[in-house]
Design an enzyme around this catalytic site. Structure first.
Site, PDB file in Angstrom:
ATOM      1  N   ARG A   8     -15.584  -1.681   8.400  1.00 54.35           N
ATOM      2  CA  ARG A   8     -15.625  -2.367   7.102  1.00 54.35           C
ATOM      3  C   ARG A   8     -14.246  -2.897   6.720  1.00 54.35           C
ATOM      4  NH1 ARG A   8     -15.921  -0.059   1.191  1.00 54.35           N
ATOM      5  NH2 ARG A   8     -16.776  -1.836   0.055  1.00 54.35           N
ATOM      6  N   HIS A  26     -13.627  -6.762   5.835  1.00 48.38           N
ATOM      7  CA  HIS A  26     -13.117  -7.169   4.527  1.00 48.38           C
ATOM      8  C   HIS A  26     -11.768  -7.871   4.646  1.00 48.38           C
ATOM      9  CE1 HIS A  26     -15.778  -4.994   1.418  1.00 48.38           C
ATOM     10  NE2 HIS A  26     -16.439  -5.076   2.565  1.00 48.38           N
ATOM     11  N   GLY A  76      -8.238 -14.565   5.850  1.00 47.98           N
ATOM     12  CA  GLY A  76      -8.412 -14.496   7.296  1.00 47.98           C
ATOM     13  C   GLY A  76      -8.006 -13.141   7.841  1.00 47.98           C
ATOM     14  N   ASN A  98     -13.651  -4.173  -3.048  1.00 50.46           N
ATOM     15  CA  ASN A  98     -13.109  -3.309  -1.994  1.00 50.46           C
ATOM     16  C   ASN A  98     -13.163  -1.828  -2.358  1.00 50.46           C
ATOM     17  OD1 ASN A  98     -12.470  -5.080   0.124  1.00 50.46           O
ATOM     18  ND2 ASN A  98     -10.618  -5.770  -0.924  1.00 50.46           N
ATOM     19  N   HIS A 157     -24.226  -2.057   9.406  1.00 52.66           N
ATOM     20  CA  HIS A 157     -24.680  -1.039   8.454  1.00 52.66           C
ATOM     21  C   HIS A 157     -25.470   0.072   9.135  1.00 52.66           C
ATOM     22  CE1 HIS A 157     -24.317  -3.816   4.664  1.00 52.66           C
ATOM     23  NE2 HIS A 157     -23.157  -3.431   5.143  1.00 52.66           N
ATOM     24  N   THR A 158     -25.740  -0.079  10.411  1.00 51.09           N
ATOM     25  CA  THR A 158     -26.411   0.986  11.151  1.00 51.09           C
ATOM     26  C   THR A 158     -25.591   2.274  11.145  1.00 51.09           C
ATOM     27  OG1 THR A 158     -27.389   1.596  13.279  1.00 51.09           O
ATOM     28  CG2 THR A 158     -25.417   0.244  13.372  1.00 51.09           C
TER      29      THR A 158
END
Length: 321
Positions: free
Chosen positions: A58, A62, A68, A87, A184-185
């Site tokens: 994540r 993010h 970038g 965040n 998200h697994t």
């Protein structure tokens, strides 16, 4: 028509230029042990707490969506990206700082924080029984990190049209969107980010009708009305620690935790991708997801990178030089 063709050619050449500046083995001469050091660092944290894996993934995601893939999310400060609402709950900073500290001792001023983050995300997936891939490196670190610029990050409340635009703005299509959300697994979220779906979806005391009824009861047991909103719930309740296609089966069956995830089934374009991963033959389609996820992560890692003389190589990831 000629002007349109020339513009398209310029964009294509710009993309090629970025891809040519990032390359696998970028540090083969300047810091040959970089990947081994990052891998051993990630593994040491993972062995103590496997939930660090989705945290690192994540963190990289993010980072790439704001300024970038330049490590700007790692910069600390009251007005920095990491303090934006979008965040909330970001973690894994200490893993990157640890790896950076070791690399500075071996190869001072050589390896960027942005590259460490990209490598750590790959290793986190691999350690979770997911795919591995060759990470193109050569990114430089950004000097700007503003929480105000984090508004374009995907949100659990986003409709498909909003999700599509946010990804398209980064050069990512519907296929990339669904594939990357598949991360998200192995992820987690807190009750406060989805409990409205369980009790007051349209402010009239009802639940989200797209939630499978049996699953609704499970979620209500985990997140009682007016209960602890900070309680963590796995985004894939079937195999939360394993990187597989179970998440897509949940979306297909109305068992997605986040509203934005469940909405992937409500749009014809994203639904077809979800279905192709979910399928009925877990092994075969699981391999396909592995293959597509590798490609999507490499594409994500190329978003608006800084190379050459742009940016800097930070000495400490949490602050600019």
């Amino acid at each position: 028509m000629e002007e349109i063709w020339l513009f398209s050619l310029m964009i294509f050449l710009m993309i090629l230029a970025v891809q040519s500046q990032l390359k696998t083995g970028f540090y083969s001469s300047s810091c040959p042990n970089v990947e081994a050091i990052v891998r051993s660092t990630v593994e040491s944290y993972y062995n103590k707490d496997p939930t660090i894996a989705p945290g690192l993934l994540r963190l990289h995601f993010h980072d790439c969506f704001v300024q970038g893939c330049d490590g700007s999310v790692l910069i600390a400060g009251s007005s920095a990206e990491q303090n934006s609402l979008a965040n909330t709950g970001l973690r894994g900073f200490e893993v990157i700082e640890d790896a950076k500290s070791q690399l500075e001792a071996k190869c001072p001023g050589v390896v960027s924080c942005a590259d460490i983050l990209a490598l750590a995300a790959r290793d986190a997936v691999d350690l979770s029984d997911g795919p591995s891939w060759s990470v193109p490196t050569g990114r430089r670190d950004g000097r700007i990190s503003l929480s105000s610029q984090a508004s374009n990050l995907p949100s659990p409340l986003d409709s498909i049209s909003v999700q599509r635009k946010k990804f398209a703005d980064k050069g990512l299509d519907d296929h990339d969107l669904v594939t990357l959300v598949g991360a998200h697994t192995i992820g987690q979220t807190e009750c406060r980010f989805f409990s409205y779906r369980l009790y007051n979806f349209t402010t009239t005391g009802n639940s989200d009708p797209t939630i499978n009824q049996d699953f609704l009861f499970q979620l209500q047991a985990l997140c009682p009305n007016k209960g602890n909103g900070l309680r963590k719930v796995s985004l894939d309740t079937d195999s939360p620690a394993k990187f597989d296609v179970s998440f897509f089966k949940n979306v297909r069956d109305g068992n997605a935790v986040l509203e934005s995830d469940q909405r992937l089934w409500g749009d014809p374009n994203t639904q077809s991708v979800v279905q192709s991963y979910a399928g009925n033959i877990r092994g075969l389609l699981g391999l396909r997801f592995d293959y597509e996820f590798r490609k999507a992560m490499i594409k994500l890692g190329n978003v608006e990178v800084k190379t050459g003389t742009q940016g800097e190589i930070r000495k400490v990831c949490s602050k600019v030089n």
